[in-house]
Design an enzyme around this catalytic site. Structure first.
Site, PDB file in Angstrom:
ATOM      1  CD  GLN A 101      -2.902   1.292   2.269  1.00 15.95           C
ATOM      2  OE1 GLN A 101      -2.402   1.516   3.229  1.00 15.95           O
ATOM      3  NE2 GLN A 101      -4.210   1.403   2.113  1.00 15.95           N
ATOM      4  CB  ALA A 177      -9.249   4.870   1.824  1.00 16.63           C
ATOM      5  CE1 TYR A 180      -3.576   9.241   7.119  1.00 19.26           C
ATOM      6  CE2 TYR A 180      -4.926   7.439   6.710  1.00 19.26           C
ATOM      7  CZ  TYR A 180      -4.240   8.100   7.785  1.00 19.26           C
ATOM      8  OH  TYR A 180      -4.320   7.470   9.082  1.00 19.26           O
TER       9      TYR A 180
END
Ligand SMILES: Cc1cc2nc3c(=O)[nH]c(=O)nc-3n(C[C@H](O)[C@H](O)[C@H](O)COP(=O)(O)O)c2cc1C
Length: 350
Positions: A101, A177, A180
């Site tokens: 991620q 999401a 941020y």
């Protein structure tokens, strides 16, 4: 007896197949070293969970000044890349699949992590509250990123995606999401810009799409997923009824891109949002996006199995149950009771 849907295989695309429908949700653990290099303990932690159909790593910062905490891992220099190789090798040795991620926290940071500078965001904003995992620090003011800074950030995402691929990752997830940086551009509460990055659904979606294209061009769209929170719920973003139009536009554009998946960023996927036509985040995404959808937020074996069998989503990500139960998939398969999650478990990396 038929095999539960949750344990069935899933073909993500011509490059990637999952051995079951359960993903490990991305979870920040702040166990990297002081230079944001992942440790061998982290390699063992992820390898222990390789029974998941897909592991999505903790948020990993694309630049030194993309961070909002100490000890989060990075993927912007050689030492980090080399150290991540241990992680991907250990997961692959256990037949796992792993995406990294990619994270930029934007305003959810503090000058003490940024050599004294104010955090960047879509606009100048004020956040209150205490910085998570940092004792005594308060959130505060952010400043609006210049267009040049936005372009630099897009390029940093592309470099980070290439680094992740070189380090052996099967793909990357863009963290769009949870309030941020990318999410700050997607909500009216935090995006007050009047240039080509604000004001309309097209403009507000621009950064998310530019990042997606930069990463897709770097490593192939089939290896790029994106996490989105169409409902504002975390990090002090308030929902606005017009946000739904932004996400409708974005999801419509995503339908045209052969990306790996969209993943709901949420802690409670039963919650309905007025700005999403009173739907849950996952049902809103399912309505507007036709590709692979990963649901997340408070799922159990039963609710995930029901959702997959109803075709409400294709895969489920589980977070806290994976911290408490490294052997989660095996426990679900054999119907063993799950150890309950406790925040004290975050202190150690088992
Ligand atoms: C300790 C912890 C750290 C988290 N860190 C991240 C993160 O780095 N990136 C992210 O997208 N979500 C993060 N999340 C949210 C999870 O991915 C997930 O959405 C959430 O835990 C809800 O799923 P669950 O009910 O199965 O735990 C974090 C959650 C927890 C509990």
């Amino acid at each position: 007896m038929a095999i539960p849907h949750i344990f069935s295989t899933y073909t993500l695309n011509s490059l990637l197949s999952l051995k079951n429908r359960i993903a490990m949700a991305p979870m920040t653990r702040v166990h990297a070293d002081a230079l944001l290099v992942p440790t061998s303990e982290m390699a063992r932690y992820y390898a222990r969970r390789a029974d998941a159909g897909l592991i999505i790593t903790e948020g990993t910062v694309i630049q030194r000044n993309a961070r909002g905490h100490d000890h989060v891992p990075g993927i912007f220099n050689h030492d980090q890349l080399q150290a991540w190789r241990q992680v991907t090798s250990a997961v692959h040795a256990n037949q796992g699949l792993i995406f990294m991620q990619l994270w930029h926290t934007g305003r959810v940071s503090h000058p003490s992590f940024l050599d004294g500078s104010l955090p960047l965001s879509s606009s100048e904003t004020i956040m209150s509250g205490r910085v998570t995992r940092a004792q005594g620090l308060q959130y505060g003011k952010s400043r609006a990123a210049t267009r040049q800074e936005i372009q630099d950030i897009v390029q940093s995402y592309a470099r980070a995606a290439s680094n992740a691929f070189s380090a052996g990752f099967d793909g990357i997830e863009i963290h769009g999401a949870n309030g941020y940086l990318i999410d700050q551009f997607l909500h009216h509460d935090t995006n007050k810009r009047t240039d080509e990055y604000g004001g309309t659904p097209e403009n507000m979606s621009r950064l998310a799409l530019e990042v997606l294209h930069a990463c897709g061009n770097a490593i192939g769209y089939e290896r790029v997923g994106m996490r989105l929170s169409p409902g504002a719920y975390l990090n002090e973003i308030s929902g606005n009824l017009r946000d739904g139009l932004v996400f409708r536009h974005l999801l419509k554009q995503l339908n045209r891109i052969p990306m790996a998946y969209v993943h709901t960023g949420n802690f409670d996927d039963a919650r309905k949002f007025p700005e999403l036509d009173n739907m849950t985040m996952t049902s809103f995404i399912r309505t507007h996006y036709q590709g692979t959808l990963i649901a997340c937020g408070g799922y159990t074996f039963a609710s995930a199995e029901l959702g997959i069998s109803n075709n409400d989503f294709d895969l489920v990500a589980m977070g806290r149950p994976f911290i408490a139960n490294p052997d989660l998939v095996q426990r679900l398969r054999t119907q063993l009771p799950l150890k309950p999650y406790d925040a004290a478990m975050l202190n150690t990396l088992y």
